[in-house]
Design a protein around this motif. Structure first.
Motif, PDB file in Angstrom:
ATOM      1  N   ASP A 197       0.789  -1.229   0.000  1.00 10.22           N
ATOM      2  CA  ASP A 197       0.000   0.000   0.000  1.00 10.22           C
ATOM      3  C   ASP A 197       0.816   1.271   0.000  1.00 10.22           C
ATOM      4  O   ASP A 197       0.268   2.361  -0.045  1.00 10.22           O
ATOM      5  N   LYS A 200       0.160   3.234  -3.217  1.00 10.24           N
ATOM      6  CA  LYS A 200      -1.184   3.821  -3.236  1.00 10.24           C
ATOM      7  C   LYS A 200      -1.289   5.007  -2.280  1.00 10.24           C
ATOM      8  O   LYS A 200      -1.843   6.051  -2.614  1.00 10.24           O
ATOM      9  N   THR A 206      -6.995   7.453  -2.288  1.00 11.73           N
ATOM     10  CA  THR A 206      -7.144   6.323  -1.388  1.00 11.73           C
ATOM     11  C   THR A 206      -8.611   6.025  -1.163  1.00 11.73           C
ATOM     12  O   THR A 206      -9.304   6.794  -0.509  1.00 11.73           O
ATOM     13  N   PRO A 207      -9.093   4.910  -1.706  1.00 11.98           N
ATOM     14  CA  PRO A 207     -10.487   4.554  -1.456  1.00 11.98           C
ATOM     15  C   PRO A 207     -10.624   4.066  -0.009  1.00 11.98           C
ATOM     16  O   PRO A 207      -9.654   3.607   0.589  1.00 11.98           O
ATOM     17  N   TRP A 210     -12.174  -1.311  -0.669  1.00 10.00           N
ATOM     18  CA  TRP A 210     -11.804  -1.885  -1.949  1.00 10.00           C
ATOM     19  C   TRP A 210     -11.810  -3.413  -1.848  1.00 10.00           C
ATOM     20  O   TRP A 210     -12.013  -3.952  -0.756  1.00 10.00           O
ATOM     21  N   GLU A 211     -11.625  -4.068  -2.979  1.00  6.26           N
ATOM     22  CA  GLU A 211     -11.640  -5.525  -2.981  1.00  6.26           C
ATOM     23  C   GLU A 211     -10.297  -6.068  -3.395  1.00  6.26           C
ATOM     24  O   GLU A 211      -9.566  -5.429  -4.147  1.00  6.26           O
ATOM     25  N   ASP A 212      -9.963  -7.224  -2.858  1.00  9.74           N
ATOM     26  CA  ASP A 212      -8.686  -7.845  -3.156  1.00  9.74           C
ATOM     27  C   ASP A 212      -8.857  -9.360  -3.124  1.00  9.74           C
ATOM     28  O   ASP A 212      -9.671  -9.866  -2.364  1.00  9.74           O
ATOM     29  N   GLN A 228     -13.339  -8.059   1.032  1.00  6.91           N
ATOM     30  CA  GLN A 228     -13.619  -6.629   1.093  1.00  6.91           C
ATOM     31  C   GLN A 228     -12.724  -6.017   2.167  1.00  6.91           C
ATOM     32  O   GLN A 228     -12.726  -6.456   3.318  1.00  6.91           O
ATOM     33  N   ARG A 230     -11.715  -2.635   4.257  1.00  3.05           N
ATOM     34  CA  ARG A 230     -12.331  -1.363   4.626  1.00  3.05           C
ATOM     35  C   ARG A 230     -11.459  -0.649   5.650  1.00  3.05           C
ATOM     36  O   ARG A 230     -11.154  -1.195   6.720  1.00  3.05           O
TER      37      ARG A 230
END
Ligand code: ZN
Ligand code: ZN
Length: 322
Positions: A197, A200, A206-207, A210-212, A228, A230
């Motif tokens: 990260d 990013k 920066t959200p 997000w999904e990974d 997910q 968060r």
């Protein structure tokens, strides 16, 4: 004499404890447990070391008690008493420990999955920040900070709904995320291992969610599943704007590059200068040339590698060998 050492520790007399320890071939009779002296507390993803018996602790340190056996289990890691003192908010106690002139290091490195960076996280007025003062003290004490992590986001398996682990940020990631250039400047020379990260946090929007794709240990499924991720609510409101985060990352990169050049200079040392003198046939070598050669000889800092060629966005026109 062992009894006397016990008494010296119990009454918190550091001078007497030190003196007894010099004449004592056995350890004190009383078994000291870490929890009697230090309590590690957790509050809102922040860790705190509360030192309970300061005088007793100082006397125990002075008496050379086997402190590596006195660990407090704090969630994901063990903390030695000496380390708890450095990481605590008690600057005065650390000052007294320094006065004892003890050999406290080498400090242990913590396993990859740890929350040790949370000792430096503080919250005031709804804003989460790193404490520059505590970070500075820990760095001066020589603590192994490059592996320290903090819980930044929760991870939830989309298939089974379990949350097997936290998404961890390094100290540098946290400093960048909160746009704290002063803390980033401290982190730069530590060559903190970049996480996935760092890029990013440094260069992108920066959200908060997000999904990974990951492997879930609970699904019993061998392949990758979607998670997910968060950012924790407390942190979400403290994330700095992109220009602030870029400024913090630039500060970390600048100091990281300086430090790696310094390391190259001290390892290349005299031999390099002799070689350069002979190339220059006895003439003096311009400083700029020396710096250029050292920059090429230096190991690139971990942060530079993490930026994947986008370092020019942080330090435009200043990088010569990338
Ligand atoms: Zn699952
Ligand atoms: Zn399998």
């Amino acid at each position: 004499m062992a009894y006397l050492l016990d008494v010296a520790i119990l009454i918190g007399d550091a001078e007497l404890a030190r003196c007894c320890a010099q004449h004592c071939t056995r350890w004190p009779l009383r078994r000291w447990r870490g929890e009697e002296l230090v309590r590690i507390m957790e509050d809102n993803l922040q860790l705190r070391a509360e030192i309970r018996e300061k005088d007793v602790l100082l006397a125990a340190l002075a008496g050379g008690l086997e402190l590596e056996h006195l660990n407090s289990f704090s969630w994901a890691s063990e903390v030695s008493l000496a380390e708890a003192i450095v990481r605590s908010a008690d600057a005065e106690l650390w000052h007294r420990v320094q006065g004892l002139q003890l050999q406290l290091g080498p400090w242990p490195a913590h396993e990859d999955y740890n929350y040790m960076a949370e000792f430096f996280v503080e919250c005031s007025g709804g804003q989460v920040r790193l404490s520059w003062e505590r970070l500075h003290r820990a760095k001066k004490a020589g603590l192994a900070l490059s592996s320290s992590r903090a819980r930044a986001a929760s991870c939830r398996c989309q298939r089974c709904g379990s949350s097997p682990w936290w998404f961890l940020f390094s100290l540098l990631d946290v400093a960048i995320l909160f746009g704290q250039s002063d803390c980033a400047r401290l982190c730069g020379p530590m060559d903190i291992e970049a996480t996935e990260d760092t890029l990013k946090a440094s260069l992108e929007a920066t959200p908060l969610v997000w999904e990974d794709e990951r492997v879930c240990e609970f699904c019993g499924f061998c392949g990758w599943t979607s998670f997910q991720i968060r950012i924790t609510d407390l942190w979400a409101e403290s994330i700095a704007s992109l220009p602030e985060r870029q400024a913090a990352a630039a500060e970390a990169l600048r100091t990281a590059l300086q430090a790696s050049v310094r390391r190259a200079a001290s390892s290349a040392g005299f031999g390099l200068f002799q070689a350069m003198r002979s190339w220059a046939r006895g003439e003096s070598v311009p400083t700029a040339v020396v710096e250029l050669v050292l920059a090429f000889a230096a190991n690139p800092p971990s942060l530079l590698q993490a930026l994947q060629g986008r370092e020019g966005e942080l330090l435009p026109g200043q990088l010569t060998n990338s």
